[in-house]
Structures are given as C-alpha cells and as structure tokens.
Design a protein around this motif. Sequence first.
Motif, PDB file in Angstrom:
ATOM      1  N   VAL A 115       0.869  -1.091   0.071  1.00  0.00           N
ATOM      2  CA  VAL A 115      -0.044  -0.115  -0.225  1.00  0.00           C
ATOM      3  C   VAL A 115       0.993   1.208   0.137  1.00  0.00           C
ATOM      4  O   VAL A 115       0.657   2.290  -0.938  1.00  0.00           O
ATOM      5  N   GLU A 116       1.924   1.368   0.857  1.00  0.00           N
ATOM      6  CA  GLU A 116       2.873   2.299   0.696  1.00  0.00           C
ATOM      7  C   GLU A 116       3.280   2.621  -0.408  1.00  0.00           C
ATOM      8  O   GLU A 116       3.617   3.606  -0.799  1.00  0.00           O
ATOM      9  N   ARG A 117       3.959   1.421  -1.065  1.00  0.00           N
ATOM     10  CA  ARG A 117       4.717   1.594  -2.113  1.00  0.00           C
ATOM     11  C   ARG A 117       3.786   2.155  -3.087  1.00  0.00           C
ATOM     12  O   ARG A 117       4.229   2.974  -4.070  1.00  0.00           O
ATOM     13  N   GLN A 118       2.471   1.380  -3.356  1.00  0.00           N
ATOM     14  CA  GLN A 118       1.650   2.062  -4.483  1.00  0.00           C
ATOM     15  C   GLN A 118       1.436   3.750  -4.278  1.00  0.00           C
ATOM     16  O   GLN A 118       1.458   4.341  -5.254  1.00  0.00           O
ATOM     17  N   GLN A 119       1.395   4.027  -3.031  1.00  0.00           N
ATOM     18  CA  GLN A 119       0.917   5.451  -2.945  1.00  0.00           C
ATOM     19  C   GLN A 119       2.143   6.468  -3.142  1.00  0.00           C
ATOM     20  O   GLN A 119       2.096   7.391  -3.869  1.00  0.00           O
ATOM     21  N   SER A 120       3.363   5.815  -2.951  1.00  0.00           N
ATOM     22  CA  SER A 120       4.613   6.771  -2.926  1.00  0.00           C
ATOM     23  C   SER A 120       4.889   6.673  -4.466  1.00  0.00           C
ATOM     24  O   SER A 120       5.427   7.730  -4.835  1.00  0.00           O
ATOM     25  N   ILE A 121       4.259   5.880  -5.448  1.00  0.00           N
ATOM     26  CA  ILE A 121       4.575   6.085  -6.917  1.00  0.00           C
ATOM     27  C   ILE A 121       3.489   6.740  -7.347  1.00  0.00           C
ATOM     28  O   ILE A 121       3.728   7.657  -8.275  1.00  0.00           O
ATOM     29  N   LEU A 130       2.410  11.878   4.450  1.00  0.00           N
ATOM     30  CA  LEU A 130       1.707  10.919   4.978  1.00  0.00           C
ATOM     31  C   LEU A 130       2.295   9.797   5.674  1.00  0.00           C
ATOM     32  O   LEU A 130       1.854   9.213   6.777  1.00  0.00           O
ATOM     33  N   PHE A 131       3.500   9.459   4.870  1.00  0.00           N
ATOM     34  CA  PHE A 131       4.136   8.297   5.683  1.00  0.00           C
ATOM     35  C   PHE A 131       5.207   8.576   6.346  1.00  0.00           C
ATOM     36  O   PHE A 131       6.215   9.612   6.032  1.00  0.00           O
ATOM     37  N   SER A 132       5.822   7.803   7.227  1.00  0.00           N
ATOM     38  CA  SER A 132       7.190   8.094   8.005  1.00  0.00           C
ATOM     39  C   SER A 132       7.314   6.797   8.823  1.00  0.00           C
ATOM     40  O   SER A 132       6.714   5.763   9.001  1.00  0.00           O
ATOM     41  N   TYR A 218       2.664  -1.540 -13.570  1.00  0.00           N
ATOM     42  CA  TYR A 218       2.005  -0.956 -14.797  1.00  0.00           C
ATOM     43  C   TYR A 218       2.847   0.670 -14.630  1.00  0.00           C
ATOM     44  O   TYR A 218       3.282   1.146 -15.570  1.00  0.00           O
ATOM     45  N   LYS A 219       2.823   1.206 -13.483  1.00  0.00           N
ATOM     46  CA  LYS A 219       3.283   2.562 -13.490  1.00  0.00           C
ATOM     47  C   LYS A 219       5.029   2.636 -13.839  1.00  0.00           C
ATOM     48  O   LYS A 219       5.211   3.401 -14.516  1.00  0.00           O
ATOM     49  N   MET A 220       5.502   1.564 -13.215  1.00  0.00           N
ATOM     50  CA  MET A 220       6.979   1.393 -13.407  1.00  0.00           C
ATOM     51  C   MET A 220       7.346   1.344 -14.621  1.00  0.00           C
ATOM     52  O   MET A 220       8.176   1.753 -15.163  1.00  0.00           O
ATOM     53  N   SER A 221       6.662   0.615 -15.531  1.00  0.00           N
ATOM     54  CA  SER A 221       6.790   0.204 -16.681  1.00  0.00           C
ATOM     55  C   SER A 221       6.625   1.421 -17.833  1.00  0.00           C
ATOM     56  O   SER A 221       7.280   1.423 -18.685  1.00  0.00           O
ATOM     57  N   THR A 222       5.556   2.197 -17.386  1.00  0.00           N
ATOM     58  CA  THR A 222       5.296   3.136 -18.335  1.00  0.00           C
ATOM     59  C   THR A 222       5.608   4.517 -17.780  1.00  0.00           C
ATOM     60  O   THR A 222       5.383   5.581 -18.467  1.00  0.00           O
TER      61      THR A 222
END
Length: 236
Positions: A115-121, A130-132, A218-222
């Motif tokens: 979840v944190e990784r997806q939001q960070s991207i 938001l995250f710490s 998908y986000k990383m590839s595009t």
Amino acid sequence: MNDSAVILPKGDWSFGDSYIQVVTFVIFWWGLIANSVTFLVFILTPNLRTNRSCVYFATIACSDFLSVLSSVTLWRQWHGFPEYRINLGIVCPYIHFPNFACYWVSHWVLVAMAVERQQSIYNPIAARSLFSAKRSAIICFIIIIIMLGLSVTHYFTFIPQPINYVLTGYSEMFTGYSCGYDLEINTVTSIYNSLGPAIYSVMGPLIPMTPLNVMIIYKMSTSPVSSKAAQSQKRA
C-alpha cells in the motif's frame, strides 16, 4: 488419566526420517540466524531505523524468527522421537497460538508495504507527508495486535492430554502429555480454526496485494524514466 498404556517404539527411524531431520536442522538455524542478523543490523544502524521500508522488514524478521522457532518445535512434536514427542504435548497451546499469529503478521506487513509503495509511486508528494518511520511502526504494532486477537482461538483449541505410555525396551510405564485437538469446542470455533489460516495468510493478503502490485508494475513500466532506459538499451 487413561488406564491403558500406549506402546511406542523407541528411536525407530528410517533413512527418510534422518534426512528430514538434517534438512529441518539447516532450515531452522538458517532462519534463526538470518532473521536475527537482519534485526540486529536494523537496530545497530541509525539510518535504517528512520527508513520506512526497513521498519517493515525488521517486523517481518521478528515474526519470521518466532515463526521458525515455533514451527520447528511443532515439527519435532509430531516427527521427533516418541518420548520427545509426548513430553512436548504439555506446551502445545503456547506453541500453536504464536505460530499462527506470526505467519499472519508477516503476510499483512507485506500488504502494508505494498500500500505504501503504491501511494509513493502514484502520489509521491502526498506520501512524503503521509508516511513516516514512526507511522510505519504504529501500523506494524496494530497489525500485531489484530493478528494476535484473530489467532487466540488456537490457544484454546489445542490442549495437552495426559496419557500413559510404554517405550519399547522398557518395562516401566511413563506418564506424559500429548498435544491433541479439543473435541469439545463448538462448531463455529472449529470452522473458524479451519478456514482462518487460509483466509488470513493466503486469500486475505492476496486480494489487496494483487491489484496493488499490478498497479506498481504498470506505473513503473510506463514511467518516463523506464521508457528512456529502454530506449538507451535498444541503442546500445
């Protein structure tokens, strides 16, 4: 206490049993050492303690350490020497309970990381505020409390059952405890204990993690960075 005695062979092991013992021994110590080193590196390195991902990895290392420890104890209870297997029965409720909880904690911490990784991207600016590391630690603590609560029924499901037994080669009757399933528990608890591991450790984590990871890939590839890297590789 049962009046009749169970006759158990003493130390009757095959080559397969010995092979499994060696493999289990290697997995056991590898799991304990690797997870211990991971957590120690996290504790002794100040920069890692302020890293959100490292907080999650440290939590997973702790839960996996306890999971390996309890799993090997359970395995030896069912596959060890009969006299060792009987004597372990007295502590079976205290082993089954953390074993399930630790499995579930590791899986749901991975969900929190996804979840944190997806939001960070997708929302990098909002994610920074938001995250710490502190909030990641709070999330891990909440996951631990929830998983302990969900697995507490296993503490009451497996109970030590006193039995008499005789080992081959001995004339003396011994008294020990076998770890058994409590047949007096109600149907609802029995169904919950059967479906719980599948829901909380497999189906539950997979439902959110699958779309989250698809979105991340998908986000990383595009992304423009990945497109430029691909073009540079083609030119080379």
